[in-house]
Design a protein around this motif. Structure first.
Motif, PDB file in Angstrom:
ATOM      1  N   MET A  71      24.277  53.556  38.206  1.00  0.00           N
ATOM      2  CA  MET A  71      24.764  52.304  37.634  1.00  0.00           C
ATOM      3  C   MET A  71      25.245  51.404  38.760  1.00  0.00           C
ATOM      4  O   MET A  71      25.914  51.867  39.693  1.00  0.00           O
ATOM      5  N   TYR A  72      24.918  50.130  38.688  1.00  0.00           N
ATOM      6  CA  TYR A  72      25.298  49.156  39.706  1.00  0.00           C
ATOM      7  C   TYR A  72      26.818  49.025  39.763  1.00  0.00           C
ATOM      8  O   TYR A  72      27.493  49.005  38.727  1.00  0.00           O
ATOM      9  N   VAL A  73      27.365  48.928  40.983  1.00  0.00           N
ATOM     10  CA  VAL A  73      28.816  48.765  41.156  1.00  0.00           C
ATOM     11  C   VAL A  73      29.094  47.322  41.564  1.00  0.00           C
ATOM     12  O   VAL A  73      28.564  46.829  42.553  1.00  0.00           O
ATOM     13  N   HIS A  74      29.929  46.635  40.739  1.00  0.00           N
ATOM     14  CA  HIS A  74      30.300  45.250  40.998  1.00  0.00           C
ATOM     15  C   HIS A  74      31.817  45.164  41.044  1.00  0.00           C
ATOM     16  O   HIS A  74      32.489  45.501  40.078  1.00  0.00           O
ATOM     17  N   LYS A  75      32.348  44.741  42.183  1.00  0.00           N
ATOM     18  CA  LYS A  75      33.800  44.646  42.397  1.00  0.00           C
ATOM     19  C   LYS A  75      34.496  45.972  42.107  1.00  0.00           C
ATOM     20  O   LYS A  75      35.538  46.019  41.446  1.00  0.00           O
ATOM     21  N   GLY A  76      33.886  47.066  42.565  1.00  0.00           N
ATOM     22  CA  GLY A  76      34.498  48.388  42.441  1.00  0.00           C
ATOM     23  C   GLY A  76      34.309  49.089  41.113  1.00  0.00           C
ATOM     24  O   GLY A  76      34.730  50.222  40.950  1.00  0.00           O
ATOM     25  N   LYS A  77      33.694  48.441  40.145  1.00  0.00           N
ATOM     26  CA  LYS A  77      33.498  49.054  38.830  1.00  0.00           C
ATOM     27  C   LYS A  77      32.020  49.076  38.460  1.00  0.00           C
ATOM     28  O   LYS A  77      31.305  48.103  38.713  1.00  0.00           O
ATOM     29  N   PRO A  78      31.561  50.181  37.846  1.00  0.00           N
ATOM     30  CA  PRO A  78      30.159  50.227  37.402  1.00  0.00           C
ATOM     31  C   PRO A  78      29.925  49.232  36.267  1.00  0.00           C
ATOM     32  O   PRO A  78      30.787  49.065  35.401  1.00  0.00           O
ATOM     33  N   THR A  79      28.796  48.570  36.291  1.00  0.00           N
ATOM     34  CA  THR A  79      28.474  47.591  35.263  1.00  0.00           C
ATOM     35  C   THR A  79      26.978  47.570  35.002  1.00  0.00           C
ATOM     36  O   THR A  79      26.189  47.973  35.851  1.00  0.00           O
ATOM     37  N   ARG A  80      26.614  47.113  33.821  1.00  0.00           N
ATOM     38  CA  ARG A  80      25.207  46.927  33.505  1.00  0.00           C
ATOM     39  C   ARG A  80      24.747  45.600  34.107  1.00  0.00           C
ATOM     40  O   ARG A  80      25.562  44.736  34.414  1.00  0.00           O
ATOM     41  N   ILE A  81      23.435  45.458  34.235  1.00  0.00           N
ATOM     42  CA  ILE A  81      22.864  44.255  34.834  1.00  0.00           C
ATOM     43  C   ILE A  81      21.960  43.576  33.826  1.00  0.00           C
ATOM     44  O   ILE A  81      21.221  44.234  33.095  1.00  0.00           O
ATOM     45  N   GLY A  82      22.046  42.250  33.777  1.00  0.00           N
ATOM     46  CA  GLY A  82      21.167  41.465  32.922  1.00  0.00           C
ATOM     47  C   GLY A  82      20.471  40.406  33.760  1.00  0.00           C
ATOM     48  O   GLY A  82      20.789  40.209  34.933  1.00  0.00           O
ATOM     49  N   PHE A  83      19.525  39.730  33.135  1.00  0.00           N
ATOM     50  CA  PHE A  83      18.822  38.639  33.797  1.00  0.00           C
ATOM     51  C   PHE A  83      19.068  37.354  33.029  1.00  0.00           C
ATOM     52  O   PHE A  83      19.168  37.382  31.804  1.00  0.00           O
ATOM     53  N   LYS A  84      19.184  36.244  33.739  1.00  0.00           N
ATOM     54  CA  LYS A  84      19.274  34.933  33.093  1.00  0.00           C
ATOM     55  C   LYS A  84      18.650  33.897  34.005  1.00  0.00           C
ATOM     56  O   LYS A  84      18.449  34.130  35.194  1.00  0.00           O
ATOM     57  N   MET A  85      18.356  32.758  33.422  1.00  0.00           N
ATOM     58  CA  MET A  85      17.758  31.668  34.190  1.00  0.00           C
ATOM     59  C   MET A  85      18.857  30.723  34.651  1.00  0.00           C
ATOM     60  O   MET A  85      19.691  30.297  33.856  1.00  0.00           O
ATOM     61  N   GLU A  86      18.874  30.444  35.944  1.00  0.00           N
ATOM     62  CA  GLU A  86      19.763  29.427  36.496  1.00  0.00           C
ATOM     63  C   GLU A  86      18.869  28.336  37.052  1.00  0.00           C
ATOM     64  O   GLU A  86      18.161  28.555  38.023  1.00  0.00           O
ATOM     65  N   LYS A  87      18.906  27.186  36.419  1.00  0.00           N
ATOM     66  CA  LYS A  87      17.984  26.084  36.697  1.00  0.00           C
ATOM     67  C   LYS A  87      16.569  26.593  36.440  1.00  0.00           C
ATOM     68  O   LYS A  87      16.194  26.798  35.310  1.00  0.00           O
ATOM     69  N   ASP A  88      15.784  26.838  37.480  1.00  0.00           N
ATOM     70  CA  ASP A  88      14.426  27.346  37.250  1.00  0.00           C
ATOM     71  C   ASP A  88      14.218  28.665  37.989  1.00  0.00           C
ATOM     72  O   ASP A  88      13.104  29.059  38.265  1.00  0.00           O
ATOM     73  N   LYS A  89      15.316  29.374  38.273  1.00  0.00           N
ATOM     74  CA  LYS A  89      15.246  30.638  38.998  1.00  0.00           C
ATOM     75  C   LYS A  89      15.836  31.765  38.148  1.00  0.00           C
ATOM     76  O   LYS A  89      16.886  31.606  37.534  1.00  0.00           O
ATOM     77  N   LYS A  90      15.152  32.907  38.111  1.00  0.00           N
ATOM     78  CA  LYS A  90      15.638  34.076  37.382  1.00  0.00           C
ATOM     79  C   LYS A  90      16.589  34.847  38.290  1.00  0.00           C
ATOM     80  O   LYS A  90      16.230  35.209  39.406  1.00  0.00           O
ATOM     81  N   VAL A  91      17.831  35.082  37.825  1.00  0.00           N
ATOM     82  CA  VAL A  91      18.836  35.770  38.635  1.00  0.00           C
ATOM     83  C   VAL A  91      19.414  36.955  37.873  1.00  0.00           C
ATOM     84  O   VAL A  91      19.406  36.990  36.643  1.00  0.00           O
ATOM     85  N   ARG A  92      19.933  37.926  38.646  1.00  0.00           N
ATOM     86  CA  ARG A  92      20.633  39.067  38.041  1.00  0.00           C
ATOM     87  C   ARG A  92      22.102  38.705  37.888  1.00  0.00           C
ATOM     88  O   ARG A  92      22.663  37.997  38.713  1.00  0.00           O
ATOM     89  N   PHE A  93      22.721  39.212  36.811  1.00  0.00           N
ATOM     90  CA  PHE A  93      24.157  39.006  36.645  1.00  0.00           C
ATOM     91  C   PHE A  93      24.811  40.263  36.108  1.00  0.00           C
ATOM     92  O   PHE A  93      24.173  41.072  35.435  1.00  0.00           O
ATOM     93  N   ALA A  94      26.106  40.442  36.439  1.00  0.00           N
ATOM     94  CA  ALA A  94      26.879  41.590  35.974  1.00  0.00           C
ATOM     95  C   ALA A  94      27.313  41.316  34.545  1.00  0.00           C
ATOM     96  O   ALA A  94      27.941  40.299  34.266  1.00  0.00           O
ATOM     97  N   LYS A  95      26.976  42.214  33.629  1.00  0.00           N
ATOM     98  CA  LYS A  95      27.294  41.997  32.217  1.00  0.00           C
ATOM     99  C   LYS A  95      28.799  42.047  31.959  1.00  0.00           C
ATOM    100  O   LYS A  95      29.294  41.388  31.056  1.00  0.00           O
ATOM    101  N   SER A  96      29.548  42.830  32.764  1.00  0.00           N
ATOM    102  CA  SER A  96      30.978  42.963  32.515  1.00  0.00           C
ATOM    103  C   SER A  96      31.747  41.679  32.834  1.00  0.00           C
ATOM    104  O   SER A  96      32.688  41.326  32.135  1.00  0.00           O
ATOM    105  N   THR A  97      31.347  40.969  33.901  1.00  0.00           N
ATOM    106  CA  THR A  97      32.071  39.769  34.325  1.00  0.00           C
ATOM    107  C   THR A  97      31.292  38.485  34.128  1.00  0.00           C
ATOM    108  O   THR A  97      31.877  37.413  34.077  1.00  0.00           O
ATOM    109  N   GLY A  98      29.967  38.589  34.062  1.00  0.00           N
ATOM    110  CA  GLY A  98      29.141  37.393  33.951  1.00  0.00           C
ATOM    111  C   GLY A  98      28.814  36.762  35.294  1.00  0.00           C
ATOM    112  O   GLY A  98      28.143  35.749  35.355  1.00  0.00           O
ATOM    113  N   ASP A  99      29.309  37.369  36.388  1.00  0.00           N
ATOM    114  CA  ASP A  99      29.055  36.844  37.731  1.00  0.00           C
ATOM    115  C   ASP A  99      27.605  37.036  38.135  1.00  0.00           C
ATOM    116  O   ASP A  99      27.004  38.086  37.857  1.00  0.00           O
TER     117      ASP A  99
END
Length: 103
Positions: free
Chosen positions: A72-100
């Motif tokens: 599981m991916y670790v974000h800011k010291g805690k394991p979190t799931r990962i999602g994908f979203k579009m930012e402008k016209d680019k597909k980016v990964r984001f941490a589901k727990s924080t939205g970062d």
């Protein structure tokens, strides 16, 4: 084939198996077999014959691949799931727990 949510260089935590709880950096990702090689996790002992690369041979300890579902991916010291979203016209990964955005 679905996109891999974990990439080379990510810090991950093992959530299942004999190395449960260990953290490490992803060395490589095998998309075909859904496996990742994590630094310091799933250490195996391999008996090597002498070769040009390894003059003496002998017993070598090295990492073996682990299934991607067991990490599981670790974000800011805690394991979190990962999602994908579009930012402008680019597909980016984001941490589901924080939205970062990760990258």
């Amino acid at each position: 084939m679905a996109t891999m949510k974990i990439k080379k260089g990510d810090t991950v935590k093992v959530i299942a198996g004999k190395d449960n709880g260990k953290e490490g950096k992803v060395i490589s990702v095998d998309r075909k077999n859904n496996r990742v090689l994590v630094e310091g996790v799933n250490i195996i002992t391999k008996h090597m014959k002498p070769s040009a690369a390894n003059q003496n041979g002998g017993i070598v300890q090295k990492e073996a691949p682990i299934h991607i579902s067991n990490v599981m991916y670790v974000h800011k010291g805690k394991p979190t799931r990962i999602g994908f979203k579009m930012e402008k016209d680019k597909k980016v990964r984001f941490a589901k727990s924080t939205g970062d955005v990760i990258d």
